[in-house]
Design a protein around this motif. Structure first.
Motif, short mmCIF file in Angstrom:
data_model
loop_
_atom_site.label_atom_id
_atom_site.label_comp_id
_atom_site.label_asym_id
_atom_site.label_seq_id
_atom_site.Cartn_x
_atom_site.Cartn_y
_atom_site.Cartn_z
N LEU A 4 -11.28 8.93 3.61
CA LEU A 4 -10.17 8.82 2.68
C LEU A 4 -10.70 8.39 1.32
O LEU A 4 -11.49 7.46 1.21
CB LEU A 4 -9.15 7.78 3.17
N ASN A 29 -0.46 9.82 -3.01
CA ASN A 29 -0.56 8.45 -2.48
C ASN A 29 0.76 7.71 -2.75
O ASN A 29 0.95 7.11 -3.79
CB ASN A 29 -1.73 7.71 -3.11
N ASN A 31 1.96 5.68 -0.10
CA ASN A 31 1.92 4.58 0.86
C ASN A 31 1.48 3.31 0.14
O ASN A 31 0.38 3.24 -0.41
CB ASN A 31 0.94 4.94 1.99
N SER A 34 -1.53 1.31 2.65
CA SER A 34 -2.88 1.83 2.89
C SER A 34 -3.01 3.21 2.24
O SER A 34 -2.08 3.70 1.62
CB SER A 34 -3.16 1.93 4.38
N ASN A 36 -3.29 5.90 3.99
CA ASN A 36 -2.78 6.87 4.96
C ASN A 36 -1.59 7.64 4.40
O ASN A 36 -0.87 7.16 3.53
CB ASN A 36 -2.39 6.17 6.26
N TYR A 37 -1.35 8.84 4.96
CA TYR A 37 -0.25 9.69 4.54
C TYR A 37 1.10 9.00 4.75
O TYR A 37 1.33 8.36 5.77
CB TYR A 37 -0.29 11.00 5.34
#
Length: 74
Positions: A4, A29, A31, A34, A36-37
């Motif tokens: 990532l 982005n 989130n 984090s 993550n998606y």
């Protein structure tokens, strides 16, 4: 293995890749916790992050200079 990277601007450089084939997936982005998606929420309503899959696998070969430069153009 999933790598990532957060980017600012319109380019990203990924260095020191091991040999193999890579699929590149890009997403906004959204989130706040984090990298993550973010798949969205119903309460409160919030749309999922924009998502794009690069159309070709990127092949990295042994003993090559293993850098990838991706230039993001809209």
């Amino acid at each position: 293995e999933v790598l990532l990277y957060e980017i600012n601007g319109d380019q990203i450089i990924i260095d020191n890749l091991i040999e193999g084939d890579y699929d590149i997936e890009l997403y906004e982005n959204k989130n706040k916790i984090s990298l993550n998606y973010f798949s969205g929420t119903l309460e409160p309503f919030s749309l999922a992050a924009n998502f794009h899959v690069y159309s070709k696998a990127v092949t990295v070969r042994k003993n090559w200079i293993n850098n990838i430069l991706i230039d993001f153009k809209i």
